[in-house]
Design a protein around this motif. Sequence first.
Motif, PDB file in Angstrom:
ATOM      1  N   UNK A 215       0.838  -1.204   0.000  1.00  0.00           N
ATOM      2  CA  UNK A 215       0.000   0.000   0.000  1.00  0.00           C
ATOM      3  C   UNK A 215       0.872   1.254   0.000  1.00  0.00           C
ATOM      4  N   UNK A 216       1.986   1.207   0.717  1.00  0.00           N
ATOM      5  CA  UNK A 216       2.859   2.378   0.783  1.00  0.00           C
ATOM      6  C   UNK A 216       3.461   2.706  -0.577  1.00  0.00           C
ATOM      7  N   UNK A 217       3.942   1.691  -1.286  1.00  0.00           N
ATOM      8  CA  UNK A 217       4.577   1.968  -2.581  1.00  0.00           C
ATOM      9  C   UNK A 217       3.545   2.279  -3.660  1.00  0.00           C
ATOM     10  N   UNK A 218       2.253   2.006  -3.373  1.00  0.00           N
ATOM     11  CA  UNK A 218       1.219   2.417  -4.322  1.00  0.00           C
ATOM     12  C   UNK A 218       1.165   3.939  -4.435  1.00  0.00           C
ATOM     13  N   UNK A 219       1.760   4.637  -3.480  1.00  0.00           N
ATOM     14  CA  UNK A 219       1.816   6.097  -3.517  1.00  0.00           C
ATOM     15  C   UNK A 219       2.902   6.592  -4.464  1.00  0.00           C
ATOM     16  N   UNK A 220       3.794   5.713  -4.887  1.00  0.00           N
ATOM     17  CA  UNK A 220       4.973   6.113  -5.644  1.00  0.00           C
ATOM     18  C   UNK A 220       4.924   5.577  -7.072  1.00  0.00           C
ATOM     19  N   UNK A 221       5.396   6.382  -8.012  1.00  0.00           N
ATOM     20  CA  UNK A 221       5.508   5.916  -9.392  1.00  0.00           C
ATOM     21  C   UNK A 221       6.569   4.835  -9.507  1.00  0.00           C
ATOM     22  N   UNK A 222       7.656   4.995  -8.771  1.00  0.00           N
ATOM     23  CA  UNK A 222       8.736   4.015  -8.768  1.00  0.00           C
ATOM     24  C   UNK A 222       9.467   4.129  -7.440  1.00  0.00           C
ATOM     25  N   UNK A 223      10.256   3.103  -7.135  1.00  0.00           N
ATOM     26  CA  UNK A 223      10.897   3.087  -5.830  1.00  0.00           C
ATOM     27  C   UNK A 223      12.074   2.123  -5.839  1.00  0.00           C
ATOM     28  N   UNK A 224      12.928   2.261  -4.835  1.00  0.00           N
ATOM     29  CA  UNK A 224      13.959   1.273  -4.567  1.00  0.00           C
ATOM     30  C   UNK A 224      13.759   0.766  -3.143  1.00  0.00           C
TER      31      UNK A 224
ATOM     32  N   UNK B 213      13.752   3.594  -0.343  1.00  0.00           N
ATOM     33  CA  UNK B 213      12.588   4.462  -0.457  1.00  0.00           C
ATOM     34  C   UNK B 213      11.324   3.746   0.013  1.00  0.00           C
ATOM     35  N   UNK B 214      11.155   2.496  -0.403  1.00  0.00           N
ATOM     36  CA  UNK B 214       9.975   1.734   0.005  1.00  0.00           C
ATOM     37  C   UNK B 214       9.997   1.450   1.505  1.00  0.00           C
ATOM     38  N   UNK B 215      11.159   1.165   2.029  1.00  0.00           N
ATOM     39  CA  UNK B 215      11.267   0.890   3.466  1.00  0.00           C
ATOM     40  C   UNK B 215      10.872   2.107   4.284  1.00  0.00           C
ATOM     41  N   UNK B 216      11.361   3.274   3.871  1.00  0.00           N
ATOM     42  CA  UNK B 216      11.021   4.508   4.586  1.00  0.00           C
ATOM     43  C   UNK B 216       9.545   4.842   4.435  1.00  0.00           C
TER      44      UNK B 216
END
Length: 891
Positions: free
Chosen positions: A438-447, A450-453
């Motif tokens: 759910x958290x990374x659904x906020x982001x276009x892309x991530x590593x 970034x996803x952990x934070x």
Amino acid sequence: MAGRDLRALFSVNDRTLAAGEAFTNRQAQWDLVTAALSAHLQHIAGLSFSVEDVEAPRDNVLVFYGIGGIGKTALSRKLEVALADTTQRPAQWAAFRIGGARLVPVRIDLARSANTDFEQIVFTIRLALAAALNRPLPAFDLALRRYWEHVHPGEPLEEYLRRGGLASKFGQSLPQQLQSALADVAQALTLPGTVGSLIGQVTTSLVGALRERRQSVRALAGCARLADLLEAEPDLDALSYYPHLLAWELAQLGPADQVVPVILFDTFEDVGTRTHRDLERLLQRITWLMPNAYFIVTGRDRLQWADEGLHGQLDLTGPTAWPGLTHGAVPRARTAPEAVGHRHRQILIGDFSAQDCDDYLSRRLTTDGQPLITPAIRTVITSRSHGLPLYLDLSVMRYLDIRRTGRTPEPADFDTDFSALIARTLQDLTPEERNVLRSVALLDSFDLPLATAAAGLDREAPVQRLIERPFIRENPYGIWPYHLHALTRSTLRTADDHTDDAWTTADWRTAARRAFAALGQQYAQHTGTDRLLLVSCLRQGPALAADFDLHLDWLEAAAWQYISDSVWEPLAPPTAEPGRELHTAAGGLVELLSAIARRQHEHRERTVERLQAVIATAPLPTELFEMAVYYQAKAQRDLGRTADSRAGMQLVAAGGGRLATAARRGLAHLARISGDFPTALEAARTLGVSGRHHRVRGDVLWPQGDMTGAAAAYEAARNEADQHGVAGERAHGQAHRALAVAFINPAAADDEIDLAHHYLTGLDLRATTLTVQIAELVRDAGTTTTQFGDRAHLLRTEAELAGLTAVQVLLELAVAFHQAVQAAPIDGVLERLRTLTAGGEYPYYVDIAAFMADRPLEAPSPASWLTGLQHTRERWHSLVAIRRNSLRRPR
């Protein structure tokens, strides 16, 4: 190939409605299967192949994996049918020639809902072979009969098969074959008594005979491990080794009876968890011990058997054992069949193409042979589905639900997401993995960091597990390599979430703050030259802040960094977030940066409109407000609206902010545009480096016909920008230097133009690019073999579409130069220039065109020429004369 869709059938009373289970395309997967099977058949036919070799690496597994609803089960079912009867394959699938061996597909559904246990799996494989061969397989059958009698004493095998549904699928031939195998061995051993009571005695006697290598059991003596398996305790663990006996028996068949089992394990994700691999270990053992069979696995996740870290949880792990299952060799399903080899056995199933989606929807519901769902609705569903078959299926059911209310479905009814997709996506994730998703659904892309934070975790392990899921896509060349499948992300963000751990609005906002802060931390760590990271942060941060009304924080500094280099990389697609509210500072900043970047691709009138909305509505900090005013004034200047532009530039200059010097430069440009050259030249002396004084000076000198002085000024501007690392200004200075040099030295202009193109590589500067193309026209002016007129026409169209008045008048001047060199009439050029300058902008361009052709001025412009009108006329006309004379010289 279309079956009956019972859900749809029982959803309507209309008996004219045909509801079929449409199967679409998957041609690439079929090609991969046939190529892999062909390679497998060649391998097991080789002289070096032995089913008893338990050390050789295995390459008898092909894995298709993908997100829930992508069509894995449908593919597995169609493969079963197509391999069993090639006449029943889908029409688009090519024929598959298998030579002398007969394929026996055995599809086993491992879904929890199917309640399939390991015992049932073994019996299913043996029953399929019983039906295909109609003969006992003594080594395996004796071991299986012994296991049954030990584990299920007194229970008839027939009843077990009937109760499990296996008898109805495969028939009741297996009990008779087991009995026949037992009787044959008993007879060979000359054992007395009733066969049904002899299993223990037969086993003991057979083991003794095998150990003693008696001639009476020579048919079974070739199976080196039979005695060991018959002596072992007949429990579930022993049962998992019996497939070795099955493989051995198949290898003994004569050419006329040869069969190759193709075992399709579907819904493999339900076999177990990453910490409970008991059933997976047994299934892996079957796969290893039956090297002459081929296994096609479909599931949500890739098989991890080649991961050395699983040593101890599974019998055989690592890339040596399973070379085709190594991580990092995970191609898409469109991989060419000839590429199927040791490094290509795990295939990520791709989404349907738009054509496939439309085909599916057209054939799913029909009436009188015609598609029931209209083309307009099919288009909307296709667009929203992102190629996911499950979405198409849910849309079909929604269509029937709306139709049942008595209303005719409309395209707007299908501009939606389905909460059912959330449940399908989350069902086999751990709570921590759900939180990360759910958290990374906020982001276009991530590593990973970034996803952990963003998820608020203090460790990366849940993120590491999540990125191995098929709904996480990877672009190894991106600064943040991972992104969610588009439909998964859209659904998580917008659909009603009815799961037990659904997030509230406050939960989403908290996660957004974390993600935004994490982006800011990465931006703060970037160096001044790391443009890629800057742009990546600006492609995510402003939208995130706008969607959740966050404070600008680090965005303000990043916005200033973005505009400082004049590179203008696109920050968002032109259609991204239409109608986003401007009543917040973040929303205003998103629109501000988008408008500034998009002005390289939109008419300047559109830029003015967008920036005016920001100025009038968005509560921006003072300096960002002045940024909007400044770039609106620049766009107004390009449109020839000098009065409006002057007012904006004066406001920004008076404010004394970061753009005050740039605004003073803008006022100098406006003075030049009106023909007040002395004022513009005087301003250039006060602007300094930040005001790009050399370029302003060059802009004043070249209308005077002083191309040498202008070229030198532009060179100084280019070098100064290069020293300060301002890529856009460097390209701009070089483009105008190329233009000035093109007037006086066409041969030297070649290198200058090439350098300008080099500096423009990777930049998004529309007006500057057009200036270089005009320089190419000036270089070729007077020649007859360069299609000058056609090139000029194309550039005229581009400049008009962009709303760039400065480029338009410059282009007409290049055309006037060309025609003056050829001594051709320039009346048409003069008329176009008069029209373009009718508002009072660039009035002196009409004068310059007349100077070139040595024509008298009908109405001189109010331009204040630096060295007087006559001297300026002579300079421009001499440029024409020099070019004309150079073209007359023999080459």
